[in-house]
Design an enzyme around this catalytic site. Structure first.
Site, PDB file in Angstrom:
ATOM      1  N   THR A  68       0.776  -1.130  -0.077  1.00  0.00           N
ATOM      2  CA  THR A  68       0.056  -0.072  -0.166  1.00  0.00           C
ATOM      3  C   THR A  68       0.803   1.442   0.173  1.00  0.00           C
ATOM      4  O   THR A  68       1.798   1.377   0.806  1.00  0.00           O
ATOM      5  CB  THR A  68      -1.002  -0.001   1.028  1.00  0.00           C
ATOM      6  OG1 THR A  68      -1.688  -1.293   1.287  1.00  0.00           O
ATOM      7  CG2 THR A  68      -1.778   1.223   1.370  1.00  0.00           C
ATOM      8  N   GLU A  69       0.427   2.317  -0.785  1.00  0.00           N
ATOM      9  CA  GLU A  69       1.091   3.580  -0.864  1.00  0.00           C
ATOM     10  C   GLU A  69       0.125   4.671  -0.473  1.00  0.00           C
ATOM     11  O   GLU A  69      -1.354   4.398  -0.508  1.00  0.00           O
ATOM     12  CB  GLU A  69       1.481   3.888  -2.302  1.00  0.00           C
ATOM     13  CG  GLU A  69       2.729   2.812  -2.646  1.00  0.00           C
ATOM     14  CD  GLU A  69       3.301   2.900  -4.005  1.00  0.00           C
ATOM     15  OE1 GLU A  69       4.221   2.380  -4.332  1.00  0.00           O
ATOM     16  OE2 GLU A  69       2.727   3.904  -4.776  1.00  0.00           O
ATOM     17  N   GLY A  95      -3.978   1.917  -2.824  1.00  0.00           N
ATOM     18  CA  GLY A  95      -4.522   0.843  -1.826  1.00  0.00           C
ATOM     19  C   GLY A  95      -4.741  -0.410  -2.297  1.00  0.00           C
ATOM     20  O   GLY A  95      -4.090  -1.148  -2.953  1.00  0.00           O
ATOM     21  N   PRO A  97      -5.581 -14.816  -2.415  1.00  0.00           N
ATOM     22  CA  PRO A  97      -6.512 -15.670  -1.952  1.00  0.00           C
ATOM     23  C   PRO A  97      -6.089 -16.258  -0.532  1.00  0.00           C
ATOM     24  O   PRO A  97      -6.936 -16.315   0.227  1.00  0.00           O
ATOM     25  CB  PRO A  97      -6.673 -16.690  -3.022  1.00  0.00           C
ATOM     26  CG  PRO A  97      -6.360 -16.005  -3.983  1.00  0.00           C
ATOM     27  CD  PRO A  97      -5.205 -15.152  -3.992  1.00  0.00           C
ATOM     28  N   GLU A 124      -4.166 -14.855   1.794  1.00  0.00           N
ATOM     29  CA  GLU A 124      -4.343 -13.799   2.971  1.00  0.00           C
ATOM     30  C   GLU A 124      -5.718 -13.670   3.230  1.00  0.00           C
ATOM     31  O   GLU A 124      -6.156 -13.548   4.216  1.00  0.00           O
ATOM     32  CB  GLU A 124      -3.833 -12.611   2.253  1.00  0.00           C
ATOM     33  CG  GLU A 124      -4.021 -11.360   3.095  1.00  0.00           C
ATOM     34  CD  GLU A 124      -3.442 -10.133   2.392  1.00  0.00           C
ATOM     35  OE1 GLU A 124      -3.463  -8.950   3.037  1.00  0.00           O
ATOM     36  OE2 GLU A 124      -2.629 -10.113   1.361  1.00  0.00           O
ATOM     37  N   ARG A 138     -26.921 -10.389  33.237  1.00  0.00           N
ATOM     38  CA  ARG A 138     -27.381  -8.927  33.255  1.00  0.00           C
ATOM     39  C   ARG A 138     -29.102  -8.744  33.342  1.00  0.00           C
ATOM     40  O   ARG A 138     -29.513  -9.264  32.677  1.00  0.00           O
ATOM     41  CB  ARG A 138     -26.907  -8.008  32.102  1.00  0.00           C
ATOM     42  CG  ARG A 138     -27.206  -6.624  32.177  1.00  0.00           C
ATOM     43  CD  ARG A 138     -26.540  -5.586  33.302  1.00  0.00           C
ATOM     44  NE  ARG A 138     -26.911  -4.483  33.240  1.00  0.00           N
ATOM     45  CZ  ARG A 138     -26.657  -3.604  34.206  1.00  0.00           C
ATOM     46  NH1 ARG A 138     -25.955  -3.805  35.200  1.00  0.00           N
ATOM     47  NH2 ARG A 138     -27.006  -2.089  33.861  1.00  0.00           N
ATOM     48  N   LEU A 153     -26.032  -4.617  22.927  1.00  0.00           N
ATOM     49  CA  LEU A 153     -26.613  -5.445  24.104  1.00  0.00           C
ATOM     50  C   LEU A 153     -25.993  -5.405  25.480  1.00  0.00           C
ATOM     51  O   LEU A 153     -26.709  -5.454  26.633  1.00  0.00           O
ATOM     52  CB  LEU A 153     -26.485  -7.036  23.767  1.00  0.00           C
ATOM     53  CG  LEU A 153     -27.669  -7.233  22.729  1.00  0.00           C
ATOM     54  CD1 LEU A 153     -27.428  -8.791  22.305  1.00  0.00           C
ATOM     55  CD2 LEU A 153     -29.094  -7.382  23.020  1.00  0.00           C
ATOM     56  N   GLY A 166     -24.333   0.687  28.323  1.00  0.00           N
ATOM     57  CA  GLY A 166     -23.330   1.443  28.676  1.00  0.00           C
ATOM     58  C   GLY A 166     -21.938   0.938  28.849  1.00  0.00           C
ATOM     59  O   GLY A 166     -20.903   1.455  28.531  1.00  0.00           O
ATOM     60  N   GLY A 222      -7.784  -6.146   0.775  1.00  0.00           N
ATOM     61  CA  GLY A 222      -8.854  -5.932  -0.207  1.00  0.00           C
ATOM     62  C   GLY A 222      -9.989  -5.427   0.491  1.00  0.00           C
ATOM     63  O   GLY A 222     -10.766  -6.198   1.370  1.00  0.00           O
TER      64      GLY A 222
END
Length: 380
Positions: free
Chosen positions: A127-128, A132, A241, A243, A269, A338, A341, A365
């Site tokens: 990548t540059e 990309g 592929p 990767e 909870r 779910l 906070g 990609g």
């Protein structure tokens, strides 16, 4: 459903990876996140444990095990533990494929023993700033000069960029030849003109060093050309592929872990006098996620089986990467909701998962590029 793609040997290896993570990674990961980089000691420990270069020939210090499922196990366990600092996947799943397949005997003797021991940490620089997913748009150049190439250019978003001792650099050796003018050069630590920029500040993956790399008139010996000149683009297309399988595998494992933790949270909870999982909306949300994860698991394991048999196509790998990374982001987002906070508090694993998982639909990609690859395979 019981998974059927692993043997007893794979599960024994899973236990080894879990023990390694518990001893060598988990106790230090919080500090590494503050530092923005892991210790080199964890790489050496991984080398001693035989976790680097599993598929590399034993004469170079590797494991000699060509079964890709061992890397699947390792990727799953790192993802489930939420420890993304050590860039083992780039080293093993990506760079190992290039080095074992393309390196000459002389290059293998120079690099692979250190690669397997953890003494040589690797990166790949594609990548540059202005290129990309469009690899044909790279501007980094390598011009022949006697027995050397003169390398000039800039790379960015490079995983293992700070720690790397050996970088596979994608460069343009013939500006007039289009994609046939791209080659792979191996740049080593200490080469004059090779400089590292800042360790980039990311919204997640804080323990994983991600850097800018600069090359100013770097003399790279022709002996460091990886494969044939002008074939770099082909090599990249052949290796991507694998990767994308690795990314898809870890994305699903991370999503499954987030779901399991959220399900337990919803059981314990309470709100309005009962566990929050008993509210119909929440129960339906959990049911939807469980179903989606189960469907993805079946497809993922099939893709792994096809990849091991060397039958997985580029478009199928793209489907896996697209579907699992997008699913992971959806699942983690719903799991955070779910948690209420508490999901927004970074001491909760779901908050870290939310930050760490977001990049998955971008690196390796983008989702849009995956859809383009799949669409072209349909003759459109």
């Amino acid at each position: 459903m019981q998974r059927e793609i692993f043997t007893e040997e794979h599960e024994a290896f899973r236990d080894t990876v879990r023990s390694f993570i518990a001893k060598e990674v988990a106790p230090f990961h919080e500090q590494w996140e503050k530092d923005g980089v892991v210790s080199r000691d964890v790489w050496l420990a991984a080398g001693r444990q035989g976790l680097l270069g599993i598929d590399i020939d034993e004469r170079y210090g590797g494991g000699g095990e060509r079964d890709y499922r061992y890397y699947v196990v390792m990727g799953e366990e790192l993802a489930r533990a939420g420890v993304h600092g050590p860039g083992f996947a780039v080293h093993n799943d990506i760079n190992g494929g290039y080095l074992s397949r393309l390196a000459t005997d002389e290059q293998k003797q120079r690099w692979l023993p250190g690669y397997c021991s953890g003494e040589i940490i690797t990166a790949i620089a594609m990548t540059e700033p202005a290129a990309g997913s469009d690899l044909q748009g790279i501007r980094t150049t390598a011009v022949k000069d006697g027995d050397d190439y003169i390398l000039n250019g800039q790379k960015t978003f490079i995983t293992n960029g700070i720690l790397s001792d050996l970088v596979i650099v994608v460069a343009r050796t013939d500006p007039e030849a289009g994609h046939k003018g791209i080659s792979l050069l191996v740049v080593e630590r200490g080469m004059i003109g090779f400089e590292r920029g800042r360790n980039l500040e990311k919204i997640g993956l804080h323990a994983q060093d991600t850097a800018e790399l600069y090359f100013e008139n770097v003399r790279v010996p022709k002996a460091n050309l990886l494969g044939e000149e002008g074939e770099g683009f082909v090599y990249l297309m052949q290796n991507l592929p694998r990767e994308r399988v690795a990314i898809g595998v870890t994305a699903l494992a991370g999503a499954e872990k987030a779901f399991e933790e959220t399900l337990e949270y919803c059981r314990n909870r309470e709100a309005f006098g009962r566990p929050i999982g008993r509210f119909q909306h929440n129960r339906f949300t959990l049911a939807e996620m469980k179903t989606e994860l189960s469907v993805a698991r079946a497809f993922t394991d099939r893709c792994v089986t096809e990849h091991v048999a060397e039958r997985l196509s580029t478009e199928e790998a793209s489907m896996l990467k697209w579907w699992n990374t997008e699913l992971c982001n959806r699942v983690v987002d719903r799991c955070l909701q779910l948690h209420g906070g508490y999901g927004y508090m970074t001491e909760y694993p779901i908050a870290k998962a939310y930050l760490d998982s977001r990049i998955q639909t971008i690196f390796g990609g983008t989702t849009e590029i995956m859809k383009e690859i799949i669409g072209r395979s349909l003759g459109l």
